[in-house]
Design an enzyme around this catalytic site. Structure first.
Site, mmCIF file in Angstrom:
data_model
loop_
_atom_site.group_PDB
_atom_site.id
_atom_site.type_symbol
_atom_site.label_atom_id
_atom_site.label_comp_id
_atom_site.label_asym_id
_atom_site.label_seq_id
_atom_site.Cartn_x
_atom_site.Cartn_y
_atom_site.Cartn_z
ATOM 1 N N LYS A 1 77.218 53.106 51.798
ATOM 2 C CA LYS A 1 77.831 51.965 50.386
ATOM 3 C C LYS A 1 78.117 50.212 51.380
ATOM 4 O O LYS A 1 76.430 49.428 50.220
ATOM 5 C CB LYS A 1 78.710 52.667 50.060
ATOM 6 C CG LYS A 1 79.143 53.756 49.618
ATOM 7 C CD LYS A 1 77.820 53.352 47.963
ATOM 8 C CE LYS A 1 78.032 54.635 47.386
ATOM 9 N NZ LYS A 1 77.480 54.945 46.093
ATOM 10 N N LYS B 1 67.982 62.261 50.619
ATOM 11 C CA LYS B 1 68.526 63.876 50.405
ATOM 12 C C LYS B 1 67.769 62.857 48.171
ATOM 13 O O LYS B 1 67.254 61.653 48.425
ATOM 14 C CB LYS B 1 69.447 64.007 50.046
ATOM 15 C CG LYS B 1 70.257 62.645 49.186
ATOM 16 C CD LYS B 1 71.782 63.447 49.242
ATOM 17 C CE LYS B 1 73.046 61.522 48.784
ATOM 18 N NZ LYS B 1 73.968 62.162 48.292
ATOM 19 N N LYS C 1 71.263 60.194 42.543
ATOM 20 C CA LYS C 1 70.988 59.276 41.705
ATOM 21 C C LYS C 1 70.824 57.619 41.441
ATOM 22 O O LYS C 1 69.844 56.529 41.135
ATOM 23 C CB LYS C 1 72.061 59.754 40.774
ATOM 24 C CG LYS C 1 72.799 60.343 40.170
ATOM 25 C CD LYS C 1 74.266 61.027 39.311
ATOM 26 C CE LYS C 1 74.664 61.879 39.293
ATOM 27 N NZ LYS C 1 75.713 62.160 39.516
HETATM 28 P P1 TYM Z 1 78.354 63.185 44.097
HETATM 29 O O1 TYM Z 1 78.938 62.991 42.773
HETATM 30 O O2 TYM Z 1 77.174 62.584 44.713
HETATM 31 O O3 TYM Z 1 77.867 64.739 43.985
HETATM 32 C C1 TYM Z 1 78.606 66.024 43.103
HETATM 33 C C2 TYM Z 1 77.539 67.321 44.043
HETATM 34 O O4 TYM Z 1 76.548 66.871 44.174
HETATM 35 C C3 TYM Z 1 76.129 67.675 45.414
HETATM 36 N N1 TYM Z 1 75.013 66.983 45.750
HETATM 37 C C4 TYM Z 1 73.939 67.578 46.774
HETATM 38 N N2 TYM Z 1 74.439 68.589 47.011
HETATM 39 C C5 TYM Z 1 72.458 68.806 47.872
HETATM 40 N N3 TYM Z 1 71.289 67.788 47.574
HETATM 41 C C6 TYM Z 1 71.689 67.471 47.148
HETATM 42 N N4 TYM Z 1 70.651 66.180 46.662
HETATM 43 C C7 TYM Z 1 72.835 66.557 46.897
HETATM 44 N N5 TYM Z 1 72.882 65.383 46.087
HETATM 45 C C8 TYM Z 1 74.711 65.822 45.756
HETATM 46 C C9 TYM Z 1 77.423 66.660 46.145
HETATM 47 O O5 TYM Z 1 77.257 66.932 47.924
HETATM 48 C C10 TYM Z 1 78.220 67.699 45.732
HETATM 49 O O6 TYM Z 1 79.185 68.265 45.972
HETATM 50 N N6 TYM Z 1 82.679 62.318 45.753
HETATM 51 C C11 TYM Z 1 82.176 63.545 45.657
HETATM 52 C C12 TYM Z 1 82.649 63.862 43.665
HETATM 53 C C13 TYM Z 1 83.953 64.138 44.397
HETATM 54 C C14 TYM Z 1 84.415 65.487 44.890
HETATM 55 C C15 TYM Z 1 85.839 65.204 45.006
HETATM 56 C C16 TYM Z 1 83.566 66.526 45.102
HETATM 57 C C17 TYM Z 1 85.092 63.026 44.230
HETATM 58 N N7 TYM Z 1 86.377 63.438 44.505
HETATM 59 C C18 TYM Z 1 87.204 65.807 45.321
HETATM 60 C C19 TYM Z 1 84.761 67.785 45.458
HETATM 61 C C20 TYM Z 1 86.093 67.674 45.624
HETATM 62 C C21 TYM Z 1 81.046 62.798 44.673
HETATM 63 O O7 TYM Z 1 80.578 61.537 44.736
HETATM 64 O O8 TYM Z 1 80.272 63.429 44.649
#
Ligand code: TYM
Length: 343
Positions: free
Chosen positions: A125, A208, A211
């Site tokens: 970040k 990966k 967004k």
């Molecule tokens: P976020 O919003 O970036 O992504 C949500 C979920 O999607 C998965 N993901 C992917 N998996 C495989 N390949 C990809 N290219 C890919 N892009 C996204 C992420 O691994 C995630 O599982 N910090 C987390 C949200 C969060 C969370 C939590 C998750 C907040 N608190 C507690 C689990 C438990 C996040 O930013 O995910």
């Protein structure tokens, strides 16, 4: 009656608690689906599941109120459209459960700057948004730990990029237990049905699907067919293999990996053979990939459109989820306050 209750108790004891969330920063893409959402749906029948919309987390990038509201609503629609059943799993909006913020505060007291600064997502970040390195970004893993620990979750279905956050969650939970000499928080594990955690690649040749990984990199569940065709046809490739069975470059590995998740085995084998015998035409492969993605996402898109206009249903789901999540979170916070010494 007695034996039925006995059976039920046994069943309840065996149900593990599952927590996961997704940030509301736009529509869900195939990375979100294959890394997380697909497992949410598979787990909801057998486990005690909490799936939330991580709106506190999204504040690190300073959304406008209108964008925030719209994006939270969109994720709620897409959770339901993808098949999360609000009668089976608890679906809620993170900010509807402010107990999470309270646990975040307590955990932050025992979270050290050095360990937070070493976190890979924080370092990323800093590189991506040097003009906005706020304290919320630094303590992002503490908020995640609070999300998970507040329901005493043991399984957390997430993609590969969240692995380190789970490690930190275990550290914080164990540290709390040691500090207060209690056996209170369990150790949550990242979960993908015993398989390696997944990383779905994007279309721009490296890294990966995400967004914030650049325009055209991600395919969304809500994408129109024409948008999918356009993005896939622009996907980065290379000059093509010149000797049989040549190792694949990263952009080509990525295209094959995307094909692996949306296409049939026959299609995948066909293009593998074409590649290995140096006859491959990437244009044909991309055309096929786009059509398979369109086929794969079509049912999601239809349900997204249908659910999106059902305001009453969306409000009902959010209300039900809020109640259930709050009940579980309030219990935890009450116990944590007592452990800490607030009387
Ligand atoms: P976020 O919003 O970036 O992504 C949500 C979920 O999607 C998965 N993901 C992917 N998996 C495989 N390949 C990809 N290219 C890919 N892009 C996204 C992420 O691994 C995630 O599982 N910090 C987390 C949200 C969060 C969370 C939590 C998750 C907040 N608190 C507690 C689990 C438990 C996040 O930013 O995910």
């Amino acid at each position: 009656m007695k034996s039925l209750l006995g059976d039920l108790e046994g069943f309840i004891i065996f149900m593990e608690t599952v927590v996961s969330g997704i940030r509301p920063t736009g529509s869900l893409h195939l990375g979100n689906y294959f890394g997380a959402l697909r497992n949410f749906i598979n787990m909801q029948n057998e486990q005690n599941c909490f799936f939330f919309i991580a709106d506190y987390h999204s504040l690190t990038t300073h959304p406008t109120p209108i964008d925030l509201y719209g994006n939270v609503r969109q994720i709620l629609v897409e959770y339901l459209a993808a098949g999360i059943d609000p009668e089976k799993a608890t679906i809620y909006v993170q900010s509807d459960v402010p107990e999470v913020a309270e646990l975040y505060l307590y955990l932050n007291m025992n979270a050290y700057i050095g360990e937070l600064e070493r976190c890979t997502s924080f370092k990323d970040k800093i590189r991506q948004q040097p003009q906005n390195v706020n304290a919320g970004l630094l303590t992002y893993p503490t908020l995640m730990a609070a999300d998970i620990l507040i329901h005493h979750a043991t399984k957390v279905p997430v993609g590969k990029d969240q692995e380190q956050h789970l490690e930190i969650t275990r550290t914080f939970g164990n540290r709390f237990n040691r500090m207060y000499n209690v056996d209170y928080f369990p150790e949550p594990k990242a979960f993908n049905f015993g398989q390696e955690l997944i990383k779905i690649p994007g279309l721009n040749g490296s890294g990966k699907m995400g967004k914030s990984e650049g325009e055209g990199n991600a395919i969304y569940l809500a994408d129109e067919p024409e948008a999918i065709r356009k993005k896939v046809m622009k996907a980065v490739t290379d000059a093509g293999p010149t000797v049989p069975n040549q190792p694949k470059s990263e952009p080509i590995q990525n295209i094959f990996q995307l094909m692996k998740v949306v296409s049939t085995n026959e299609t995948l084998s066909f293009f593998e053979e074409q590649y290995n015998s140096c006859q491959i035409r990437y244009g044909d492969m991309k055309k096929q990939l786009a059509e398979d993605m369109i086929l794969f996402t079509a049912p999601f898109r239809e349900r997204i459109i249908a659910i999106s206009s059902d305001e009453a249903y969306l409000s009902k789901v959010a209300r039900m989820g809020k109640e259930k999540a709050q009940e579980s979170a309030a219990k935890c916070i009450q116990e944590v306050r007592e452990i800490i010494g607030f009387r």
